[in-house]
Scaffold this motif. Structure first.
Motif, PDB file in Angstrom:
ATOM      1  N   LEU A   1      -4.967   3.463  19.422  1.00 33.92           N
ATOM      2  CA  LEU A   1      -4.790   4.817  19.928  1.00 33.92           C
ATOM      3  C   LEU A   1      -4.688   5.831  18.796  1.00 33.92           C
ATOM      4  N   SER A   2      -4.077   5.409  17.689  1.00 41.59           N
ATOM      5  CA  SER A   2      -3.968   6.239  16.494  1.00 41.59           C
ATOM      6  C   SER A   2      -3.594   5.309  15.349  1.00 41.59           C
ATOM      7  N   GLN A   3      -3.439   5.854  14.148  1.00 46.94           N
ATOM      8  CA  GLN A   3      -3.112   5.003  12.996  1.00 46.94           C
ATOM      9  C   GLN A   3      -1.766   4.320  13.226  1.00 46.94           C
ATOM     10  N   GLY A   4      -1.790   3.002  13.344  1.00 42.55           N
ATOM     11  CA  GLY A   4      -0.562   2.230  13.536  1.00 42.55           C
ATOM     12  C   GLY A   4      -0.076   2.150  14.961  1.00 42.55           C
ATOM     13  N   GLU A   5      -0.803   2.758  15.929  1.00 41.25           N
ATOM     14  CA  GLU A   5      -0.390   2.735  17.331  1.00 41.25           C
ATOM     15  C   GLU A   5      -1.478   2.061  18.171  1.00 41.25           C
ATOM     16  N   TYR A   6      -1.075   1.060  18.936  1.00 48.67           N
ATOM     17  CA  TYR A   6      -2.030   0.266  19.723  1.00 48.67           C
ATOM     18  C   TYR A   6      -1.556   0.172  21.170  1.00 48.67           C
ATOM     19  N   GLY A   7      -2.468   0.397  22.091  1.00 49.98           N
ATOM     20  CA  GLY A   7      -2.171   0.189  23.499  1.00 49.98           C
ATOM     21  C   GLY A   7      -2.762  -1.138  23.952  1.00 49.98           C
ATOM     22  N   PHE A   8      -2.114  -1.782  24.904  1.00 50.49           N
ATOM     23  CA  PHE A   8      -2.664  -3.033  25.436  1.00 50.49           C
ATOM     24  C   PHE A   8      -2.308  -3.169  26.912  1.00 50.49           C
ATOM     25  N   PHE A   9      -3.095  -3.977  27.618  1.00 50.16           N
ATOM     26  CA  PHE A   9      -2.753  -4.338  28.996  1.00 50.16           C
ATOM     27  C   PHE A   9      -3.227  -5.758  29.264  1.00 50.16           C
ATOM     28  N   VAL A  10      -2.498  -6.433  30.134  1.00 51.63           N
ATOM     29  CA  VAL A  10      -2.784  -7.827  30.472  1.00 51.63           C
ATOM     30  C   VAL A  10      -2.693  -7.974  31.990  1.00 51.63           C
ATOM     31  N   CYS A  11      -3.738  -8.499  32.614  1.00 52.66           N
ATOM     32  CA  CYS A  11      -3.786  -8.633  34.070  1.00 52.66           C
ATOM     33  C   CYS A  11      -3.221  -9.968  34.541  1.00 52.66           C
ATOM     34  N   GLU A  12      -2.764  -9.977  35.799  1.00 52.05           N
ATOM     35  CA  GLU A  12      -2.220 -11.175  36.437  1.00 52.05           C
ATOM     36  C   GLU A  12      -1.079 -11.770  35.607  1.00 52.05           C
ATOM     37  N   LEU A  13      -0.261 -10.902  35.035  1.00 51.50           N
ATOM     38  CA  LEU A  13       0.856 -11.354  34.214  1.00 51.50           C
ATOM     39  C   LEU A  13       2.124 -10.661  34.700  1.00 51.50           C
ATOM     40  N   PHE A  14       3.117 -11.453  35.106  1.00 52.34           N
ATOM     41  CA  PHE A  14       4.359 -10.869  35.612  1.00 52.34           C
ATOM     42  C   PHE A  14       5.462 -11.929  35.564  1.00 52.34           C
ATOM     43  N   GLY A  15       6.689 -11.504  35.793  1.00 52.18           N
ATOM     44  CA  GLY A  15       7.822 -12.429  35.837  1.00 52.18           C
ATOM     45  C   GLY A  15       8.050 -13.143  34.520  1.00 52.18           C
ATOM     46  N   ASN A  16       8.343 -14.431  34.605  1.00 49.82           N
ATOM     47  CA  ASN A  16       8.640 -15.232  33.417  1.00 49.82           C
ATOM     48  C   ASN A  16       7.455 -15.308  32.459  1.00 49.82           C
ATOM     49  N   SER A  17       6.239 -15.299  33.011  1.00 49.32           N
ATOM     50  CA  SER A  17       5.058 -15.356  32.145  1.00 49.32           C
ATOM     51  C   SER A  17       4.972 -14.108  31.266  1.00 49.32           C
ATOM     52  N   ALA A  18       5.322 -12.952  31.825  1.00 53.23           N
ATOM     53  CA  ALA A  18       5.309 -11.712  31.053  1.00 53.23           C
ATOM     54  C   ALA A  18       6.371 -11.751  29.957  1.00 53.23           C
ATOM     55  N   ILE A  19       7.531 -12.296  30.283  1.00 49.24           N
ATOM     56  CA  ILE A  19       8.599 -12.420  29.286  1.00 49.24           C
ATOM     57  C   ILE A  19       8.160 -13.321  28.139  1.00 49.24           C
ATOM     58  N   GLN A  20       7.534 -14.454  28.473  1.00 54.76           N
ATOM     59  CA  GLN A  20       7.040 -15.377  27.444  1.00 54.76           C
ATOM     60  C   GLN A  20       5.962 -14.713  26.589  1.00 54.76           C
ATOM     61  N   TYR A  21       5.085 -13.949  27.241  1.00 57.69           N
ATOM     62  CA  TYR A  21       4.001 -13.282  26.524  1.00 57.69           C
ATOM     63  C   TYR A  21       4.566 -12.308  25.494  1.00 57.69           C
ATOM     64  N   LEU A  22       5.520 -11.501  25.906  1.00 59.97           N
ATOM     65  CA  LEU A  22       6.097 -10.511  25.007  1.00 59.97           C
ATOM     66  C   LEU A  22       6.864 -11.178  23.863  1.00 59.97           C
ATOM     67  N   ALA A  23       7.518 -12.318  24.160  1.00 59.62           N
ATOM     68  CA  ALA A  23       8.226 -13.053  23.103  1.00 59.62           C
ATOM     69  C   ALA A  23       7.240 -13.574  22.064  1.00 59.62           C
ATOM     70  N   MET A  24       6.102 -14.113  22.529  1.00 57.19           N
ATOM     71  CA  MET A  24       5.080 -14.595  21.605  1.00 57.19           C
ATOM     72  C   MET A  24       4.513 -13.453  20.769  1.00 57.19           C
ATOM     73  N   LEU A  25       4.376 -12.274  21.398  1.00 49.32           N
ATOM     74  CA  LEU A  25       3.859 -11.116  20.678  1.00 49.32           C
ATOM     75  C   LEU A  25       4.838 -10.686  19.578  1.00 49.32           C
ATOM     76  N   GLU A  26       6.117 -10.671  19.904  1.00 49.69           N
ATOM     77  CA  GLU A  26       7.139 -10.317  18.911  1.00 49.69           C
ATOM     78  C   GLU A  26       7.137 -11.316  17.761  1.00 49.69           C
ATOM     79  N   ASN A  27       7.019 -12.609  18.085  1.00 48.97           N
ATOM     80  CA  ASN A  27       6.992 -13.637  17.039  1.00 48.97           C
ATOM     81  C   ASN A  27       5.768 -13.485  16.145  1.00 48.97           C
ATOM     82  N   MET A  28       4.631 -13.157  16.763  1.00 43.15           N
ATOM     83  CA  MET A  28       3.410 -12.993  15.986  1.00 43.15           C
ATOM     84  C   MET A  28       3.535 -11.814  15.010  1.00 43.15           C
ATOM     85  N   LEU A  29       4.137 -10.725  15.476  1.00 46.81           N
ATOM     86  CA  LEU A  29       4.340  -9.571  14.600  1.00 46.81           C
ATOM     87  C   LEU A  29       5.274  -9.926  13.455  1.00 46.81           C
ATOM     88  N   GLY A  30       6.284 -10.735  13.744  1.00 43.12           N
ATOM     89  CA  GLY A  30       7.182 -11.178  12.689  1.00 43.12           C
ATOM     90  C   GLY A  30       6.468 -12.034  11.669  1.00 43.12           C
TER      91      GLY A  30
END
Length: 309
Positions: free
Chosen positions: A249-278
């Motif tokens: 979207l701009s320098q250092g800013e990224y938008g994303f979306f993921v379909c058919e993802l909700f509940g515990n799967s969404a929580i796991q997805y975001l945790a994996m994303l945080e770990n990847m950034l780390g």
């Protein structure tokens, strides 16, 4: 031996979509079984979305988004009562549901519609203000068979959607190669519009988010932005839980979306994303929201951006 042909030998067309199958079966059930209102619904807790209806009583229309916990179906799925209840007064747990109290219901029918793995998609259900004769129990097997048919049609439709997303993703990959893996703003919002149109059929649940990288201009080499962009984009586009779409979207800013993802799967997805950034060794903030059922995806994402952190 001569075989007599039926008066009409015209071929019978199959169902073209889950929507088509739902409407046909609901009309049939209302005509044959009775009850004031028949519905095909989708459940993404806390939302209970009415996909199709047959009957006009209660003012419930296709597209309505209600509370899952208020429904009798939520209690049926939890095992608190049977699938067919000619007299709702006989099942206290059903009588106490908000929808039963609000509309003064006297009878209920409900069976689950499932994904191919057996998990819950929604329900095929019917409600009535009047008690029904015990004879309604004779339709149990037929109603269960119809729910299985809808589950089968659903599986094919979701597979088709998955194939369409794969084609879109391939084309997006070609566009994104010019930007180290992330789509440009115009292409990203184009992807949002395509998915928004596709998702209206089944009220597809979508996780939307923004990633802000903490990289200091002037101190952080531009090549570092390129490396981070490439790895971040690759991770989101190939995540084992769900394949997402990402745009710069701009320098250092990224938008994303993921379909058919909700509940515990969404929580796991975001945790994996945080770990990847780390693992990339960069500081970042991630904010995300589950898009409410029935929302317009492009508009909702713009509103999400406007709300900020």
């Amino acid at each position: 031996m001569d075989i007599k042909l039926a008066e009409s030998s015209a071929p019978v067309a199959g169902f073209g979509s889950f929507e088509d199958a739902s409407r046909s079966l609901l009309t049939y059930l209302q005509q044959k079984v009775g009850l004031d209102l028949w519905m095909v619904t989708r459940t993404v807790d806390p939302y209970w979305t009415i996909l199709e209806v047959a009957g006009s009583k209660f003012g419930i229309q296709a597209g309505a988004v209600l509370s899952w916990s208020d429904s009798i179906c939520s209690r049926m799925i939890a095992g608190l009562g049977p699938n067919i209840v000619p007299c709702l007064e006989d099942v206290r747990q059903y009588m106490e549901a908000a929808v039963a109290l609000t509309h003064g219901l006297g009878a209920y029918v409900g069976v689950p519609i499932t994904y191919s793995d057996g998990s819950l998609f929604g329900t095929l259900c019917g409600i009535s203000t009047q008690k029904m004769d015990e004879a309604i129990l004779q339709y149990r097997d037929e109603i269960h068979l119809m729910a299985r048919l809808l589950s089968t049609v659903l599986a094919f439709e979701l597979e088709r959607d998955c194939l369409e997303r794969s084609i879109d993703a391939f084309e997006d990959d070609l566009r994104s190669k010019r930007r180290n893996g992330a789509l440009g703003v115009g292409d990203f919002f184009g992807a949002l519009r395509r998915e928004g149109e596709r998702g209206r059929r089944l009220f597809t649940p979508v996780l939307v988010g923004v990633i802000d990288l903490v990289l200091e201009p002037g101190k952080t080499p531009s090549s570092d932005y390129d490396v981070v962009t490439h790895k971040l984009s690759f991770s989101i586009r190939t995540n084992r839980l769900a394949r997402g779409t990402i745009g710069k979207l701009s320098q250092g800013e990224y938008g994303f979306f993921v379909c058919e993802l909700f509940g515990n799967s969404a929580i796991q997805y975001l945790a994996m994303l945080e770990n990847m950034l780390g693992d990339l060794g960069v500081k970042a903030t991630v904010r995300s929201e589950q898009m409410p059922a029935g929302s317009d995806l492009p508009r909702y994402f713009e509103e999400f951006l406007g709300r900020g952190i």
